[in-house]
Design a protein around this motif. Structure first.
Motif, mmCIF file in Angstrom:
data_model
loop_
_atom_site.group_PDB
_atom_site.id
_atom_site.type_symbol
_atom_site.label_atom_id
_atom_site.label_comp_id
_atom_site.label_asym_id
_atom_site.label_seq_id
_atom_site.Cartn_x
_atom_site.Cartn_y
_atom_site.Cartn_z
ATOM 1 N N LEU A 84 0.829 -1.208 0.000
ATOM 2 C CA LEU A 84 0.000 0.000 0.000
ATOM 3 C C LEU A 84 0.864 1.259 0.000
ATOM 4 O O LEU A 84 0.465 2.283 -0.553
ATOM 5 C CB LEU A 84 -0.938 -0.006 1.208
ATOM 6 N N ASP A 85 2.056 1.188 0.584
ATOM 7 C CA ASP A 85 2.966 2.334 0.566
ATOM 8 C C ASP A 85 3.390 2.681 -0.862
ATOM 9 O O ASP A 85 3.604 3.851 -1.187
ATOM 10 C CB ASP A 85 4.178 2.074 1.459
ATOM 11 N N VAL A 86 3.489 1.683 -1.736
ATOM 12 C CA VAL A 86 3.830 1.933 -3.135
ATOM 13 C C VAL A 86 2.648 2.595 -3.850
ATOM 14 O O VAL A 86 2.845 3.476 -4.696
ATOM 15 C CB VAL A 86 4.276 0.638 -3.848
ATOM 16 N N LEU A 87 1.425 2.221 -3.488
ATOM 17 C CA LEU A 87 0.255 2.910 -4.059
ATOM 18 C C LEU A 87 0.310 4.392 -3.701
ATOM 19 O O LEU A 87 -0.014 5.260 -4.520
ATOM 20 C CB LEU A 87 -1.049 2.290 -3.563
ATOM 21 N N ARG A 88 0.730 4.698 -2.475
ATOM 22 C CA ARG A 88 0.869 6.095 -2.050
ATOM 23 C C ARG A 88 1.919 6.805 -2.909
ATOM 24 O O ARG A 88 1.710 7.932 -3.352
ATOM 25 C CB ARG A 88 1.250 6.155 -0.571
ATOM 26 N N ALA A 89 3.048 6.155 -3.146
ATOM 27 C CA ALA A 89 4.107 6.756 -3.961
ATOM 28 C C ALA A 89 3.630 7.003 -5.389
ATOM 29 O O ALA A 89 3.941 8.045 -5.989
ATOM 30 C CB ALA A 89 5.344 5.858 -3.950
ATOM 31 N N ILE A 90 2.866 6.069 -5.935
ATOM 32 C CA ILE A 90 2.304 6.248 -7.277
ATOM 33 C C ILE A 90 1.346 7.436 -7.283
ATOM 34 O O ILE A 90 1.386 8.280 -8.176
ATOM 35 C CB ILE A 90 1.589 4.962 -7.751
ATOM 36 N N ALA A 91 0.488 7.520 -6.277
ATOM 37 C CA ALA A 91 -0.463 8.630 -6.188
ATOM 38 C C ALA A 91 0.266 9.971 -6.095
ATOM 39 O O ALA A 91 -0.129 10.951 -6.734
ATOM 40 C CB ALA A 91 -1.385 8.441 -4.987
ATOM 41 N N ASP A 92 1.337 10.025 -5.314
ATOM 42 C CA ASP A 92 2.104 11.267 -5.165
ATOM 43 C C ASP A 92 2.769 11.682 -6.472
ATOM 44 O O ASP A 92 2.877 12.868 -6.760
ATOM 45 C CB ASP A 92 3.190 11.097 -4.097
ATOM 46 N N SER A 93 3.217 10.725 -7.270
ATOM 47 C CA SER A 93 3.982 11.022 -8.482
ATOM 48 C C SER A 93 3.137 11.188 -9.736
ATOM 49 O O SER A 93 3.563 11.861 -10.672
ATOM 50 C CB SER A 93 4.997 9.903 -8.739
ATOM 51 N N CYS A 94 1.980 10.568 -9.781
ATOM 52 C CA CYS A 94 1.200 10.473 -11.026
ATOM 53 C C CYS A 94 -0.183 11.099 -10.832
ATOM 54 O O CYS A 94 -1.188 10.392 -10.728
ATOM 55 C CB CYS A 94 1.085 9.012 -11.451
ATOM 56 N N ALA A 95 -0.230 12.411 -10.816
ATOM 57 C CA ALA A 95 -1.469 13.129 -10.510
ATOM 58 C C ALA A 95 -2.567 12.911 -11.546
ATOM 59 O O ALA A 95 -3.756 13.021 -11.219
ATOM 60 C CB ALA A 95 -1.187 14.623 -10.377
ATOM 61 N N ASP A 96 -2.201 12.616 -12.797
ATOM 62 C CA ASP A 96 -3.201 12.438 -13.853
ATOM 63 C C ASP A 96 -3.687 11.000 -13.993
ATOM 64 O O ASP A 96 -4.529 10.708 -14.845
ATOM 65 C CB ASP A 96 -2.640 12.905 -15.199
ATOM 66 N N LEU A 97 -3.178 10.101 -13.173
ATOM 67 C CA LEU A 97 -3.536 8.684 -13.276
ATOM 68 C C LEU A 97 -5.026 8.480 -13.014
ATOM 69 O O LEU A 97 -5.566 8.962 -12.018
ATOM 70 C CB LEU A 97 -2.704 7.869 -12.273
ATOM 71 N N ARG A 98 -5.692 7.752 -13.926
ATOM 72 C CA ARG A 98 -7.124 7.484 -13.774
ATOM 73 C C ARG A 98 -7.437 5.998 -13.680
ATOM 74 O O ARG A 98 -8.478 5.616 -13.184
ATOM 75 C CB ARG A 98 -7.912 8.083 -14.949
ATOM 76 N N SER A 99 -6.538 5.145 -14.175
ATOM 77 C CA SER A 99 -6.764 3.706 -14.149
ATOM 78 C C SER A 99 -5.463 3.015 -13.754
ATOM 79 O O SER A 99 -4.434 3.220 -14.392
ATOM 80 C CB SER A 99 -7.233 3.225 -15.522
ATOM 81 N N LEU A 100 -5.546 2.208 -12.688
ATOM 82 C CA LEU A 100 -4.384 1.489 -12.185
ATOM 83 C C LEU A 100 -4.756 0.024 -12.010
ATOM 84 O O LEU A 100 -5.760 -0.295 -11.376
ATOM 85 C CB LEU A 100 -3.931 2.075 -10.841
ATOM 86 N N LYS A 101 -3.940 -0.838 -12.599
ATOM 87 C CA LYS A 101 -4.112 -2.280 -12.438
ATOM 88 C C LYS A 101 -2.809 -2.814 -11.865
ATOM 89 O O LYS A 101 -1.738 -2.623 -12.447
ATOM 90 C CB LYS A 101 -4.391 -2.933 -13.792
ATOM 91 N N VAL A 102 -2.906 -3.467 -10.696
ATOM 92 C CA VAL A 102 -1.685 -3.916 -10.039
ATOM 93 C C VAL A 102 -2.004 -4.990 -9.013
ATOM 94 O O VAL A 102 -3.080 -4.985 -8.409
ATOM 95 C CB VAL A 102 -0.966 -2.704 -9.374
ATOM 96 N N GLY A 103 -1.077 -5.914 -8.839
ATOM 97 C CA GLY A 103 -1.182 -6.863 -7.741
ATOM 98 C C GLY A 103 -0.786 -6.165 -6.453
ATOM 99 O O GLY A 103 0.142 -5.358 -6.441
ATOM 100 N N VAL A 104 -1.495 -6.436 -5.380
ATOM 101 C CA VAL A 104 -1.236 -5.768 -4.104
ATOM 102 C C VAL A 104 -0.829 -6.804 -3.064
ATOM 103 O O VAL A 104 -1.501 -7.815 -2.876
ATOM 104 C CB VAL A 104 -2.478 -4.980 -3.628
ATOM 105 N N ASP A 105 0.270 -6.526 -2.405
ATOM 106 C CA ASP A 105 0.792 -7.385 -1.344
ATOM 107 C C ASP A 105 0.309 -6.840 -0.001
ATOM 108 O O ASP A 105 0.669 -5.733 0.391
ATOM 109 C CB ASP A 105 2.317 -7.388 -1.399
ATOM 110 N N LEU A 106 -0.509 -7.608 0.671
ATOM 111 C CA LEU A 106 -1.067 -7.175 1.950
ATOM 112 C C LEU A 106 -0.447 -7.919 3.126
ATOM 113 O O LEU A 106 -1.040 -7.991 4.195
ATOM 114 C CB LEU A 106 -2.584 -7.379 1.945
ATOM 115 N N SER A 107 0.763 -8.457 2.925
ATOM 116 C CA SER A 107 1.377 -9.221 4.007
ATOM 117 C C SER A 107 1.706 -8.335 5.196
ATOM 118 O O SER A 107 1.752 -8.799 6.324
ATOM 119 C CB SER A 107 2.619 -9.950 3.516
#
Length: 196
Positions: A84-107
């Motif tokens: 989830l911390d990487v999702l935060r980094a993506i959100a901080d860097s990619c303000a125009d992002l509208r669609s994200l597909k990714v595997g998420v590690d919840l360990s």
């Protein structure tokens, strides 16, 4: 060409996609993916069926080079995924992002205390999040609420799509619950806006 490339799709032929999880020849090496960092005009990156080595460790760095990206689709077929911390980094860097597909590690879940909500919150306009998880880790109701709150704080306009290939039924059910809470948070926010 790096300054003008807007769309990039890498797809592995179906005949080889089952090998991507076990055969290193079908995994994109870290250096290859790091070279995408210079694609500053990139608006769409779609990587299908390939495995990507060490994605969680270098995706935050590479994403900083994509200020215009609107669609980022990474393979859902192979784990472990990003935290989830990487999702935060993506959100901080990619303000125009509208669609994200990714595997998420919840360990492991990032800490999110009661006090950090407002200062941590973004108004990111990501609409679609497609997710998959590769473990059946149970975080209980409290963990599910924490995940939903984390996503709600980052992406207040979120609609989620659950991957049909979720490897564990337990993970699939957990993501359904997470999205129900995300929707509840959105309704509460709407109610607050409409309060007279």
């Amino acid at each position: 060409w790096a300054d003008s490339l807007q769309d990039l799709t890498l797809s592995l032929d179906d005949r080889y996609s089952s090998l991507a999880a076990s055969d290193p020849a079908f995994a994109l090496p870290e250096n290859f993916f790091l070279s995408f960092e210079c694609l500053h005009s990139l608006e769409l990156l779609d990587i299908e069926k390939w495995s990507i080595n060490n994605l969680s460790s270098f995706l935050p760095r590479v994403a900083k080079g994509w200020p215009k990206i609107r669609t980022l689709h990474l393979p859902l077929e192979h784990g472990p995924g990003v935290g989830l911390d990487v999702l935060r980094a993506i959100a901080d860097s990619c303000a125009d992002l509208r669609s994200l597909k990714v595997g998420v590690d919840l360990s492991s879940l990032p800490p999110l205390s009661e006090e950090c909500g407002a200062s941590f919150a973004l108004r990111h306009e990501l609409n679609i999040l497609s997710v998959n998880s590769f473990c059946g880790i149970s975080h209980g109701k409290k963990g599910i609420i924490l995940i939903a709150r984390y996503l709600n704080i980052l992406f207040p306009y979120l609609k989620m799509e659950l991957a049909s290939m979720t490897n564990f039924q337990e993970a699939s059910e957990m993501w359904k619950e997470v999205y129900e809470f995300v929707q509840a948070f959105q309704l509460v926010r709407e109610d607050e806006r409409n309060r007279v």
